[in-house]
Design a protein around this motif. Structure first.
Motif, PDB file in Angstrom:
ATOM      1  N   THR A  72      93.555  48.909  13.512  1.00  0.00           N
ATOM      2  CA  THR A  72      92.607  48.520  14.597  1.00  0.00           C
ATOM      3  C   THR A  72      92.900  49.628  15.715  1.00  0.00           C
ATOM      4  O   THR A  72      93.496  50.873  15.666  1.00  0.00           O
ATOM      5  CB  THR A  72      93.536  47.648  15.360  1.00  0.00           C
ATOM      6  N   GLU A  74      91.329  52.170  18.603  1.00  0.00           N
ATOM      7  CA  GLU A  74      91.302  52.262  20.028  1.00  0.00           C
ATOM      8  C   GLU A  74      90.596  53.736  20.599  1.00  0.00           C
ATOM      9  O   GLU A  74      91.345  54.297  20.173  1.00  0.00           O
ATOM     10  CB  GLU A  74      92.117  51.465  21.034  1.00  0.00           C
ATOM     11  N   GLU A  76      88.564  55.465  23.434  1.00  0.00           N
ATOM     12  CA  GLU A  76      88.677  55.643  24.829  1.00  0.00           C
ATOM     13  C   GLU A  76      87.917  57.594  25.183  1.00  0.00           C
ATOM     14  O   GLU A  76      88.573  58.033  24.630  1.00  0.00           O
ATOM     15  CB  GLU A  76      89.599  55.479  25.393  1.00  0.00           C
ATOM     16  N   GLY A  95      92.038  58.816  20.615  1.00  0.00           N
ATOM     17  CA  GLY A  95      91.338  58.360  19.460  1.00  0.00           C
ATOM     18  C   GLY A  95      93.031  57.494  19.559  1.00  0.00           C
ATOM     19  O   GLY A  95      94.096  58.126  19.129  1.00  0.00           O
ATOM     20  N   THR A  96      93.466  55.839  18.968  1.00  0.00           N
ATOM     21  CA  THR A  96      94.102  55.607  18.562  1.00  0.00           C
ATOM     22  C   THR A  96      94.186  54.892  17.230  1.00  0.00           C
ATOM     23  O   THR A  96      93.338  53.784  17.855  1.00  0.00           O
ATOM     24  CB  THR A  96      95.447  55.114  19.362  1.00  0.00           C
ATOM     25  N   THR A 114     101.182  53.988  13.386  1.00  0.00           N
ATOM     26  CA  THR A 114     100.620  54.198  15.205  1.00  0.00           C
ATOM     27  C   THR A 114     100.137  55.511  15.000  1.00  0.00           C
ATOM     28  O   THR A 114     101.189  57.147  14.863  1.00  0.00           O
ATOM     29  CB  THR A 114     101.062  53.700  16.530  1.00  0.00           C
ATOM     30  N   ASN A 116      97.614  58.583  17.045  1.00  0.00           N
ATOM     31  CA  ASN A 116      96.298  59.206  17.760  1.00  0.00           C
ATOM     32  C   ASN A 116      96.116  60.452  18.058  1.00  0.00           C
ATOM     33  O   ASN A 116      96.639  61.640  17.526  1.00  0.00           O
ATOM     34  CB  ASN A 116      96.629  58.596  19.086  1.00  0.00           C
TER      35      ASN A 116
END
Length: 160
Positions: A72, A74, A76, A95-96, A114, A116
């Protein structure tokens, strides 16, 4: 001077072995069966496509997949520098990636991570140049995220 370097190396090797250092790609190493065994879910966006491409370059394209991976993303974009005329001239792209590794046989989650990072690009008075810089920043971001995912998987490959 070169004899000093050799002596240092000879003394450093036992110290590395004593601290638990172990190459991940060595025969019998924790990541030995990882290459070519992870099937990444199909991407739905351009960023996703770039990330999957980079992951396949690092981990190998799945020939006989044992694990499935869903990611997933994400992303920004934030304005970073503003000119005197209130135009944004520099952007940060953050980005993550949250990823889940699952055993394809049992569909059981075996690892979750996770990562980033960020990259940046400069805006220009020329819209085409700005668009090219934005695309390049996006590709660099996906490359960096793929590097971090791969590193995390290699470090933790003994856990799954």
């Amino acid at each position: 001077m070169s004899s000093f370097n050799r002596r240092f190396l000879l003394l450093a090797l036992p110290a590395l072995a004593a601290c638990g250092f172990e190459p991940v790609y060595v025969t019998g190493g924790s990541a030995e069966g990882l290459r070519g065994s992870i099937l990444v879910d199909e991407p739905t966006t351009q960023d996703g496509f770039n990330l999957v491409t980079q992951l396949e370059q690092r981990l190998g394209r799945a020939q006989a997949p044992v694990y499935g991976m869903s990611v997933t993303l994400e992303v920004e974009e934030k304005g970073l520098a503003i000119s005197g005329s209130n135009d944004i001239t520099r952007y940060n792209v953050l980005g993550t990636a949250v990823y889940v590794l699952r055993n394809l046989g049992s569909n059981e989650q075996v690892y979750k991570g996770t990562v980033n990072t960020f990259t940046a690009y400069s805006a220009s008075a020329q819209p085409v140049a700005t668009l090219a810089a934005k695309r390049d920043a996006s590709e660099r971001l996906m490359t960096a995220l793929a590097d971090k995912i791969t590193t995390d998987l290699l470090i933790n490959s003994g856990k799954f």
